[in-house]
Motif scaffolding. Structure first.
Motif, PDB file in Angstrom:
ATOM      1  N   ALA A   1       0.822  -1.208   0.000  1.00 27.44           N
ATOM      2  CA  ALA A   1       0.000   0.000   0.000  1.00 27.44           C
ATOM      3  C   ALA A   1       0.859   1.263   0.000  1.00 27.44           C
ATOM      4  N   TYR A   2       2.000   1.205   0.671  1.00 22.59           N
ATOM      5  CA  TYR A   2       2.954   2.320   0.682  1.00 22.59           C
ATOM      6  C   TYR A   2       4.313   1.763   1.074  1.00 22.59           C
ATOM      7  N   VAL A   3       5.360   2.522   0.777  1.00 27.34           N
ATOM      8  CA  VAL A   3       6.707   2.017   1.029  1.00 27.34           C
ATOM      9  C   VAL A   3       7.566   3.057   1.758  1.00 27.34           C
ATOM     10  N   ALA A   4       8.554   2.553   2.458  1.00 29.55           N
ATOM     11  CA  ALA A   4       9.515   3.381   3.173  1.00 29.55           C
ATOM     12  C   ALA A   4      10.619   3.799   2.211  1.00 29.55           C
ATOM     13  N   GLU A   5      10.867   5.097   2.113  1.00 25.89           N
ATOM     14  CA  GLU A   5      11.918   5.619   1.236  1.00 25.89           C
ATOM     15  C   GLU A   5      12.822   6.561   2.019  1.00 25.89           C
ATOM     16  N   ALA A   6      14.111   6.491   1.731  1.00 26.84           N
ATOM     17  CA  ALA A   6      15.109   7.343   2.374  1.00 26.84           C
ATOM     18  C   ALA A   6      15.965   7.950   1.264  1.00 26.84           C
ATOM     19  N   VAL A   7      15.853   9.254   1.068  1.00 29.45           N
ATOM     20  CA  VAL A   7      16.528   9.928  -0.042  1.00 29.45           C
ATOM     21  C   VAL A   7      17.849  10.534   0.426  1.00 29.45           C
ATOM     22  N   TYR A   8      18.884  10.302  -0.389  1.00 27.91           N
ATOM     23  CA  TYR A   8      20.238  10.797  -0.121  1.00 27.91           C
ATOM     24  C   TYR A   8      20.813  11.409  -1.389  1.00 27.91           C
ATOM     25  N   PRO A   9      21.819  12.289  -1.265  1.00 27.60           N
ATOM     26  CA  PRO A   9      22.532  12.740  -2.468  1.00 27.60           C
ATOM     27  C   PRO A   9      23.111  11.512  -3.189  1.00 27.60           C
ATOM     28  N   ALA A  10      23.013  11.505  -4.504  1.00 27.67           N
ATOM     29  CA  ALA A  10      23.432  10.334  -5.296  1.00 27.67           C
ATOM     30  C   ALA A  10      24.872   9.927  -5.027  1.00 27.67           C
ATOM     31  N   ASP A  11      25.764  10.900  -4.869  1.00 29.36           N
ATOM     32  CA  ASP A  11      27.166  10.545  -4.655  1.00 29.36           C
ATOM     33  C   ASP A  11      27.446  10.012  -3.251  1.00 29.36           C
ATOM     34  N   GLY A  12      26.435  10.009  -2.388  1.00 29.59           N
ATOM     35  CA  GLY A  12      26.591   9.487  -1.031  1.00 29.59           C
ATOM     36  C   GLY A  12      26.057   8.074  -0.866  1.00 29.59           C
ATOM     37  N   VAL A  13      25.651   7.447  -1.986  1.00 28.38           N
ATOM     38  CA  VAL A  13      25.129   6.072  -1.936  1.00 28.38           C
ATOM     39  C   VAL A  13      25.826   5.257  -3.012  1.00 28.38           C
ATOM     40  N   GLU A  14      26.448   4.158  -2.601  1.00 24.94           N
ATOM     41  CA  GLU A  14      27.116   3.323  -3.595  1.00 24.94           C
ATOM     42  C   GLU A  14      26.941   1.845  -3.288  1.00 24.94           C
ATOM     43  N   VAL A  15      26.896   1.066  -4.352  1.00 25.26           N
ATOM     44  CA  VAL A  15      26.900  -0.387  -4.225  1.00 25.26           C
ATOM     45  C   VAL A  15      28.366  -0.777  -4.101  1.00 25.26           C
ATOM     46  N   ILE A  16      28.728  -1.426  -2.996  1.00 19.70           N
ATOM     47  CA  ILE A  16      30.140  -1.762  -2.778  1.00 19.70           C
ATOM     48  C   ILE A  16      30.432  -3.246  -2.978  1.00 19.70           C
ATOM     49  N   GLU A  17      29.364  -4.040  -3.089  1.00 20.50           N
ATOM     50  CA  GLU A  17      29.574  -5.475  -3.294  1.00 20.50           C
ATOM     51  C   GLU A  17      28.309  -6.086  -3.866  1.00 20.50           C
ATOM     52  N   GLY A  18      28.466  -7.030  -4.775  1.00 23.89           N
ATOM     53  CA  GLY A  18      27.348  -7.802  -5.280  1.00 23.89           C
ATOM     54  C   GLY A  18      26.813  -7.328  -6.615  1.00 23.89           C
ATOM     55  N   ASP A  19      25.949  -8.147  -7.172  1.00 25.56           N
ATOM     56  CA  ASP A  19      25.358  -7.872  -8.479  1.00 25.56           C
ATOM     57  C   ASP A  19      23.930  -7.381  -8.310  1.00 25.56           C
ATOM     58  N   THR A  20      23.589  -6.367  -9.109  1.00 25.54           N
ATOM     59  CA  THR A  20      22.241  -5.822  -9.098  1.00 25.54           C
ATOM     60  C   THR A  20      21.625  -5.949 -10.487  1.00 25.54           C
TER      61      THR A  20
ATOM     62  N   GLU B   1      16.785   5.268  -8.618  1.00 21.22           N
ATOM     63  CA  GLU B   1      17.646   6.289  -9.204  1.00 21.22           C
ATOM     64  C   GLU B   1      16.827   7.543  -9.508  1.00 21.22           C
ATOM     65  N   LEU B   2      17.169   8.649  -8.885  1.00 22.68           N
ATOM     66  CA  LEU B   2      16.491   9.925  -9.106  1.00 22.68           C
ATOM     67  C   LEU B   2      17.461  10.857  -9.824  1.00 22.68           C
ATOM     68  N   ASP B   3      17.885  10.419 -11.015  1.00 26.05           N
ATOM     69  CA  ASP B   3      18.924  11.123 -11.767  1.00 26.05           C
ATOM     70  C   ASP B   3      18.603  12.586 -12.031  1.00 26.05           C
ATOM     71  N   GLY B   4      17.355  12.896 -12.309  1.00 27.79           N
ATOM     72  CA  GLY B   4      16.974  14.266 -12.646  1.00 27.79           C
ATOM     73  C   GLY B   4      17.246  15.268 -11.546  1.00 27.79           C
ATOM     74  N   ILE B   5      17.336  14.785 -10.300  1.00 31.19           N
ATOM     75  CA  ILE B   5      17.592  15.695  -9.179  1.00 31.19           C
ATOM     76  C   ILE B   5      18.863  15.330  -8.415  1.00 31.19           C
TER      77      ILE B   5
ATOM     78  N   ILE C   1      16.927   5.053  -1.075  1.00 30.26           N
ATOM     79  CA  ILE C   1      17.200   3.731  -0.524  1.00 30.26           C
ATOM     80  C   ILE C   1      15.898   3.148   0.010  1.00 30.26           C
ATOM     81  N   ASN C   2      15.707   1.860  -0.178  1.00 27.39           N
ATOM     82  CA  ASN C   2      14.585   1.161   0.427  1.00 27.39           C
ATOM     83  C   ASN C   2      14.694   1.351   1.940  1.00 27.39           C
ATOM     84  N   GLY C   3      13.783   2.096   2.512  1.00 30.70           N
ATOM     85  CA  GLY C   3      13.835   2.433   3.926  1.00 30.70           C
ATOM     86  C   GLY C   3      13.813   1.241   4.861  1.00 30.70           C
TER      87      GLY C   3
END
Length: 134
Positions: free
Chosen positions: A36-55, A78-82, A87-89
């Motif tokens: 019905a609704y989801v938890a979202e946590a927004v961060y600056p793009a350069d502050g979030v990185e995948v460091i291990e594993g395949d997506t 990915e919120l590239d436009g802004i 992140i999945n909260g």
């Protein structure tokens, strides 16, 4: 802060302060997450990185979402436009501290929890600050 999907195949590093934590009620999130609704946590793009594993990447409409290639848990929007990444909260556990609800005009049912409930978005996110009357 480092996070992992439930199967631990993908690890994320967050090195920035959050812009916002919120509950999203949009039809896109409802469809993609089956909720019905989801938890979202927004961060600056350069502050979030995948460091291990395949997506894997998937877009229901236009917004790309990254998931774990092994367990399929949704990880990042990915919120590239802004220049942001959401992140999945649920991955944050107790660190998820929502302060509002967005896209409530698309909500399946009212949620009464004392937080602001925006019909679309607050002005700070480019919206009109209109609230729903629950």
């Amino acid at each position: 802060m480092e996070l992992a999907c439930p199967c631990n195949a993908v690890k994320l590093r967050i090195s920035a302060d959050p812009v916002a934590h919120f509950w999203c009620h949009c039809a896109d999130c409802q469809t993609v997450h089956g909720a019905a609704y989801v938890a979202e946590a927004v961060y600056p793009a350069d502050g979030v990185e995948v460091i291990e594993g395949d997506t894997t990447s998937f877009a229901l409409k236009t917004t790309p979402r990254l998931s774990c290639a092994k367990c399929a848990t949704r990880l990042i929007i990915e919120l590239d436009g802004i220049g942001m990444r959401s992140i999945n909260g649920y991955l944050l556990g107790d660190a998820f501290k929502p302060s509002l609800h967005i896209n409530c005009s698309e909500a399946i049912a009212p949620v009464r929890d004392g937080l602001p409930h925006y019909a679309a978005m607050p002005a700070a996110f480019g919206g009109d600050d209109r609230f729903v009357d629950w």
